[in-house]
Design an enzyme around this catalytic site. Structure first.
Site, PDB file in Angstrom:
ATOM      1  N   ASP A  16      -7.965  -5.185  -0.211  1.00  0.00           N
ATOM      2  CA  ASP A  16      -8.454  -5.976  -1.345  1.00  0.00           C
ATOM      3  C   ASP A  16      -8.111  -7.450  -1.242  1.00  0.00           C
ATOM      4  O   ASP A  16      -8.640  -8.265  -1.991  1.00  0.00           O
ATOM      5  CB  ASP A  16      -7.890  -5.420  -2.659  1.00  0.00           C
ATOM      6  CG  ASP A  16      -8.517  -4.087  -2.986  1.00  0.00           C
ATOM      7  OD1 ASP A  16      -9.713  -3.921  -2.705  1.00  0.00           O
ATOM      8  OD2 ASP A  16      -7.810  -3.214  -3.502  1.00  0.00           O
ATOM      9  N   HIS A  52       0.856  -1.184   0.000  1.00  0.00           N
ATOM     10  CA  HIS A  52       0.000   0.000   0.000  1.00  0.00           C
ATOM     11  C   HIS A  52       0.886   1.225   0.000  1.00  0.00           C
ATOM     12  O   HIS A  52       1.941   1.224   0.639  1.00  0.00           O
ATOM     13  CB  HIS A  52      -0.914   0.006   1.230  1.00  0.00           C
ATOM     14  CG  HIS A  52      -2.070   0.926   1.073  1.00  0.00           C
ATOM     15  ND1 HIS A  52      -1.988   2.260   1.348  1.00  0.00           N
ATOM     16  CD2 HIS A  52      -3.316   0.699   0.618  1.00  0.00           C
ATOM     17  CE1 HIS A  52      -3.154   2.819   1.079  1.00  0.00           C
ATOM     18  NE2 HIS A  52      -3.976   1.897   0.631  1.00  0.00           N
TER      19      HIS A  52
HETATM   20  N1  CMC Z   1       4.341  -7.490  -4.949  1.00  0.00           N
HETATM   21  C1  CMC Z   1       5.688  -7.489  -5.054  1.00  0.00           C
HETATM   22  N2  CMC Z   1       6.464  -6.406  -4.853  1.00  0.00           N
HETATM   23  C2  CMC Z   1       5.849  -5.259  -4.537  1.00  0.00           C
HETATM   24  C3  CMC Z   1       4.448  -5.187  -4.413  1.00  0.00           C
HETATM   25  C4  CMC Z   1       3.694  -6.355  -4.629  1.00  0.00           C
HETATM   26  N3  CMC Z   1       2.356  -6.345  -4.516  1.00  0.00           N
HETATM   27  N4  CMC Z   1       4.100  -3.917  -4.099  1.00  0.00           N
HETATM   28  C5  CMC Z   1       5.238  -3.222  -4.022  1.00  0.00           C
HETATM   29  N5  CMC Z   1       6.302  -4.027  -4.283  1.00  0.00           N
HETATM   30  C6  CMC Z   1       7.733  -3.655  -4.238  1.00  0.00           C
HETATM   31  C7  CMC Z   1       8.130  -2.854  -5.458  1.00  0.00           C
HETATM   32  O1  CMC Z   1       8.604  -3.694  -6.487  1.00  0.00           O
HETATM   33  C8  CMC Z   1       9.191  -1.968  -4.873  1.00  0.00           C
HETATM   34  O2  CMC Z   1      10.357  -2.731  -4.718  1.00  0.00           O
HETATM   35  P1  CMC Z   1      11.835  -2.031  -4.875  1.00  0.00           P
HETATM   36  O3  CMC Z   1      11.902  -1.006  -3.766  1.00  0.00           O
HETATM   37  O4  CMC Z   1      12.785  -3.156  -4.728  1.00  0.00           O
HETATM   38  O5  CMC Z   1      11.846  -1.408  -6.245  1.00  0.00           O
HETATM   39  C9  CMC Z   1       8.689  -1.645  -3.473  1.00  0.00           C
HETATM   40  O6  CMC Z   1       7.879  -2.780  -3.113  1.00  0.00           O
HETATM   41  C10 CMC Z   1       7.867  -0.370  -3.376  1.00  0.00           C
HETATM   42  O7  CMC Z   1       6.811  -0.463  -4.326  1.00  0.00           O
HETATM   43  P2  CMC Z   1       6.213   0.776  -5.116  1.00  0.00           P
HETATM   44  O8  CMC Z   1       5.554   0.273  -6.357  1.00  0.00           O
HETATM   45  O9  CMC Z   1       7.256   1.834  -5.260  1.00  0.00           O
HETATM   46  O10 CMC Z   1       5.151   1.291  -4.058  1.00  0.00           O
HETATM   47  P3  CMC Z   1       3.920   2.212  -4.382  1.00  0.00           P
HETATM   48  O11 CMC Z   1       3.607   2.912  -3.119  1.00  0.00           O
HETATM   49  O12 CMC Z   1       4.194   3.045  -5.593  1.00  0.00           O
HETATM   50  O13 CMC Z   1       2.772   1.170  -4.785  1.00  0.00           O
HETATM   51  C11 CMC Z   1       0.897  -0.264  -4.671  1.00  0.00           C
HETATM   52  C12 CMC Z   1       1.728   0.816  -3.934  1.00  0.00           C
HETATM   53  C13 CMC Z   1      -0.359  -0.538  -3.840  1.00  0.00           C
HETATM   54  C14 CMC Z   1       0.467   0.259  -6.047  1.00  0.00           C
HETATM   55  C15 CMC Z   1       1.768  -1.549  -4.822  1.00  0.00           C
HETATM   56  O14 CMC Z   1       2.117  -2.037  -3.553  1.00  0.00           O
HETATM   57  C16 CMC Z   1       1.079  -2.629  -5.642  1.00  0.00           C
HETATM   58  O15 CMC Z   1       1.183  -2.628  -6.870  1.00  0.00           O
HETATM   59  N6  CMC Z   1       0.314  -3.576  -4.968  1.00  0.00           N
HETATM   60  C17 CMC Z   1      -0.450  -4.572  -5.692  1.00  0.00           C
HETATM   61  C18 CMC Z   1      -1.784  -3.961  -6.144  1.00  0.00           C
HETATM   62  C19 CMC Z   1      -2.749  -3.754  -5.007  1.00  0.00           C
HETATM   63  O16 CMC Z   1      -2.968  -4.635  -4.186  1.00  0.00           O
HETATM   64  N7  CMC Z   1      -3.408  -2.571  -4.993  1.00  0.00           N
HETATM   65  C20 CMC Z   1      -4.452  -2.256  -4.002  1.00  0.00           C
HETATM   66  C21 CMC Z   1      -4.050  -1.158  -3.078  1.00  0.00           C
HETATM   67  S1  CMC Z   1      -5.166  -1.063  -1.663  1.00  0.00           S
HETATM   68  C22 CMC Z   1      -6.676  -0.584  -2.325  1.00  0.00           C
HETATM   69  C23 CMC Z   1      -6.690   0.838  -2.700  1.00  0.00           C
HETATM   70  O17 CMC Z   1      -6.862   1.675  -1.809  1.00  0.00           O
HETATM   71  O18 CMC Z   1      -6.524   1.142  -3.885  1.00  0.00           O
END
Ligand code: CMC
Length: 428
Positions: free
Chosen positions: A364, A307
């Site tokens: 989710d 998240h």
């Molecule tokens: N699986 C594997 N690795 C992950 C995941 C995941 N679900 N989420 C983040 N990471 C890793 C990412 O690769 C990165 O690694 P590194 O630092 O080595 O490059 C690190 O964790 C930080 O990730 P980020 O993409 O920079 O973080 P963000 O804050 O931009 O993204 C997120 C947040 C929710 C989009 C992401 O965690 C994700 O894609 N999760 C899966 C989709 C999901 O479940 N979304 C629902 C969110 S909750 C409902 C809502 O309110 O929308």
């Protein structure tokens, strides 16, 4: 303590005011920075940028706190109802008995949609994803209520628009599903409460009586409460930015639905179940998928994990996990996908990759399992999220307009070509 932050650049010092929120959150106000220094700030994805001041929702991602108008999500989920939480989120206070009675009655009496909506719905192929249909139908409400386009309407008139959208969204959502399965539409019935009416319109046929299972209606009500608002997330920010151009509430919410649709936001609930089913179909080898999620050359991510704001735990996920167990038990459902979900969660929570990055199950991860148990088809999951999030979008839009927020218009750092002469096509 100083109320200024100092920025030193190129031998010059710039004093920037620091604003403080009611929970002690501090922010550097850079709105005048460009005028004094020529500098802007850059923060892709707004990871560290406050886009507004807001009194609706407080969220502390490190401590796992979520409160609406000061009330904790745990207490609201346990003691309140979705309609009461909607009132609270939108109007700022818990309603009195009379206020709640009137709010419910107003909503109940506006659930019907114009007959012409049916011809718009008919135009969609049955394969159309219900989120796209819902977004279009909400936008089409501007055609049935053209006065809602006037940005300078009275408080009463705006309130009428708010009541209409809350009342009609379940009807439009259920109809977008009926279009998907090509079944006759079921009209709303004023004798049913908000969630029961929705379940009726989804699962019954016009010719039959429908007995709402109270376990299902209660679980749905709780799920909607848990989604009611989540401060400046992707869809709420979309609603605010669209509304900041003085676009109508219907147009702004329609854009919010589109923003929610993506798998990184609300669409994750559909993606979670699809992922769990894919793991099951692939022999249930959970470790293989954990490895894929950690492999940077593999685009696969564990859906329902991570998240932007919660880095310790998502308080909504805790409540949902408990609710999922209760629902499955009281409905007597054994879902093999739930076993895979539990195994995945168990391994990921101990794995250093996930621990180091603060990746925990989010709202989710478990909501899809409950939706499945309630008989809601997979491609309707994000529509359920939209139903729950509607009060938040409405509140964000209303607050933005009442505060007179300026039109949203970020700046950029340009990285393209410098000026160059046009080359006639014959010389290229
Ligand atoms: N699986 C594997 N690795 C992950 C995941 C995941 N679900 N989420 C983040 N990471 C890793 C990412 O690769 C990165 O690694 P590194 O630092 O080595 O490059 C690190 O964790 C930080 O990730 P980020 O993409 O920079 O973080 P963000 O804050 O931009 O993204 C997120 C947040 C929710 C989009 C992401 O965690 C994700 O894609 N999760 C899966 C989709 C999901 O479940 N979304 C629902 C969110 S909750 C409902 C809502 O309110 O929308």
């Amino acid at each position: 303590m100083s109320n200024f932050a100092e920025l030193n650049y190129n031998g010059q010092s710039f004093k920037l005011p620091v604003v403080e929120g009611s929970e002690g959150e501090k922010a550097i106000d850079i709105s005048k920075l460009r005028g004094t220094s020529g500098l802007i700030t850059i923060d892709k994805g707004f990871k560290n940028t406050g886009s507004t001041e807001s009194a609706i929702t407080f969220l502390d991602g490190e401590k796992g706190i979520l409160r609406h108008r000061g009330y904790s999500i745990e207490e609201l989920a346990e003691k309140s109802s979705f309609i009461e939480v909607a009132y609270l989120v939108i109007y700022g206070e818990l309603p009195s008995e009379e206020e709640l009675r009137k709010f419910k009655s107003d909503i109940t009496h506006h659930t019907l949609v114009h007959e012409d909506v049916k011809s718009i719905l008919d135009g969609f192929p049955s394969k159309a994803h219900p989120m796209g249909v819902l977004s279009s139908l909400v936008s089409s409400l501007t055609a049935f209520y053209p006065k809602s386009l006037d940005p300078n309407r009275s408080v009463e008139q705006i309130n009428g628009t708010i009541i209409r959208i809350i009342a009609k969204l379940p009807t439009l959502a259920a109809w977008s599903f009926k279009n998907r399965v090509r079944q006759p539409l079921v009209y709303p019935n004023n004798n049913f409460d908000y969630c029961s009416n929705f379940l009726r319109m989804m699962f019954s046929l016009p010719t039959e009586d429908y007995n709402v299972n109270p376990v299902v209606a209660k679980a749905l009500d709780k799920l909607l409460i848990l989604h009611a608002d989540h401060e400046q997330n992707c869809s709420a920010s979309t609603v605010r930015i669209v509304g900041s151009s003085h676009a109508s509430l219907y147009a702004s919410v329609s854009a919010g639905i589109a923003a929610l649709w993506g798998p990184l936001h609300g669409g994750a609930n559909q993606a979670v179940i699809e992922m769990l089913e894919a793991i099951k179909a692939d022999g249930g080898n959970v470790s293989k998928y954990i490895d894929k999620a950690k492999d940077k050359s593999d685009p696969f991510r564990l859906m329902g994990f991570g998240h932007r704001v919660y880095k310790n735990f998502d308080p909504r996920a805790r409540i949902i996990k408990k609710a999922a167990d209760e629902v499955l038990e009281s409905l007597g459902i054994e879902d093999p996908v739930l076993e895979i979900a539990k195994e995945l969660e168990g391994i990921a929570l101990k794995d250093q990759y996930f621990v180091d990055r603060g990746l925990y199950p989010n709202v989710d991860f478990y909501s899809g399992i409950i939706y499945r148990a309630l008989g809601i088809p997979t491609d309707m999951f994000t529509v359920m999220f939209a139903l729950g999030r509607l009060p938040g979008w409405v509140a964000q839009w209303k607050e933005m307009r009442e505060n007179g927020d300026p039109i949203g218009r970020p700046r950029q750092v340009y990285t393209g070509h410098n000026e160059r002469p046009y080359i006639p096509i014959s010389e290229r």
